[in-house]
Design an enzyme around this catalytic site. Structure first.
Site, PDB file in Angstrom:
ATOM      1  N   GLU A 203       0.814  -1.222   0.000  1.00 33.72           N
ATOM      2  CA  GLU A 203       0.000   0.000   0.000  1.00 33.72           C
ATOM      3  C   GLU A 203       0.845   1.269   0.000  1.00 33.72           C
ATOM      4  O   GLU A 203       0.426   2.309   0.513  1.00 33.72           O
ATOM      5  CB  GLU A 203      -0.959   0.005   1.199  1.00 33.72           C
ATOM      6  N   GLU A 296      -4.973  -8.109   0.225  1.00 26.20           N
ATOM      7  CA  GLU A 296      -5.861  -7.984   1.376  1.00 26.20           C
ATOM      8  C   GLU A 296      -7.233  -7.570   0.867  1.00 26.20           C
ATOM      9  O   GLU A 296      -7.342  -6.780  -0.071  1.00 26.20           O
ATOM     10  CB  GLU A 296      -5.384  -6.909   2.357  1.00 26.20           C
TER      11      GLU A 296
END
Length: 355
Positions: A203, A296
């Site tokens: 991320e 995720e």
């Protein structure tokens, strides 16, 4: 056990054949990749090619909860190297993530590892010290304050660590980077016979973690440093390398990546295929030759919608806690339907893949 040898409907198979998308490569980017790592990549390519997705769950206690409450076990277990970070160990953090990974791999599961990398500095900022240094205009280190306690030290807002400056090989912080990588290598070496989907610096483009706070170039340089040091110096040939961003500006290069991935936390009730993210990752590599995964998820994508849209995610990993146990993100009826789907592989259906 549900029927595990999926035969694609003719229309779906024809769509895959005629899509013009290259088959993902089964050749790892590390030329010295271990046989188990090669077997894992080949298995992932094969299962995705069959139109199936591997189920996954973050944290062993939550994977066990899925087994006990949903009736099937996830194929993939996600663990975190966070509390092996030297700065967190210095503060008393203890982790059993490697033991958990070994336990699940022994059961035939596949392991994926992320790293919420604790800020590297020894300089812990108490409220009093931070106030003093802010007055002087020179705060440095992790803000171990009431607002930003030490355990939040992977967040950008909890530290003044500057990756761009730290990537100077002559700097003190560069030496700390090497120290941390070497410390993590010791833990990963405990899994040397177990293939691992390693997903560092996740991320990054969001900027909320320190490794993404100073832009794409320092982050890409750090990823390449991780790759070189772990593969060449430490000989961790069991790792498959998972990049975690759909932004082309952040992509470190095809020669460093086995799997491209993204993390998606959709609104409550959104179990769409996440086709837009999938297509962005398709174009990321330029040649469509990498596996595509959901590193995720908050909400599990509906496997039927994935098939309809042609979003052939190789695997997904649901985040822990209420994301999997609660009813808001993934209601129990939906969880059971997903895990029972012939489009989703569960642990009992992939035994023997590494033979």
């Amino acid at each position: 056990m549900k029927f595990s040898q999926l035969i694609l409907p003719f229309s779906a198979a024809l769509s895959l054949v005629g899509s013009g998308v290259a088959t993902p490569t089964t050749k790892p980017v590390n030329p010295r990749a271990s046989r188990p790592a090669r077997n894992l990549l080949a298995h992932l390519v094969r299962s995705a090619g069959n139109g199936t997705t591997l189920s996954g769950q973050q944290e062993l206690k939550d994977a066990d909860w899925v087994t006990d409450n949903v009736g099937f076990s996830p194929v993939i277990l996600g663990v975190d190297l966070m509390d092996y970070s030297p700065s967190r160990v210095e503060f008393g953090a203890v982790s059993t993530s490697i033991e958990d990974a070994i336990t699940y791999a022994t059961q035939g599961g596949i392991i994926t590892i992320c790293w919420h990398w604790g800020e590297l500095s020894h300089d812990w900022m108490t409220d009093e010290r931070l106030t003093t240094l802010l007055t002087l205009g020179s705060p440095s280190g992790t803000y171990n304050t009431t607002e930003q306690p030490w355990w939040s030290n992977f967040y950008t807002e909890a530290t003044s660590f500057n990756l761009s400056a730290a990537m100077n090989p002559a700097s003190r912080d560069y030496k700390l980077i090497l120290r941390d990588i070497d410390a993590i290598a010791e833990q990963l070496a405990r899994l040397k016979d177990i293939p691992v989907l390693f997903r560092p610096l996740h991320e990054a483009e969001g900027g909320w973690f320190w490794w993404g706070a100073t832009g794409a170039e320092p982050c890409k340089a750090l990823y390449r440093l991780l790759f070189d040091r772990l593969t060449k110096k430490h000989g961790l040939n069991n790792l498959l390398w998972v990049w975690n961003s759909k932004d082309p500006l952040w992509y470190p290069g095809n020669e460093y990546v086995d799997v491209v991935s993204v993390d998606v936390y959709a609104d409550n009730g959104d179990h769409s295929s996440q086709l837009e993210a999938y297509q962005a990752l398709q174009g990321l590599t330029g040649n469509f030759s990498k596996l595509i995964a959901l590193g995720e998820v908050g909400n599990i994508p509906d496997p039927e919608l994935m098939r309809e849209d042609g979003a052939q995610w190789a695997y997904w990993v649901t985040w822990n806690g209420d994301f999997i146990r609660g009813e808001t993100k993934n209601p129990m009826e939906f969880k059971k339907a997903v895990y029972a789907s012939e489009l989703v592989y569960t642990l009992d259906e992939i035994q023997g893949w590494n033979l």
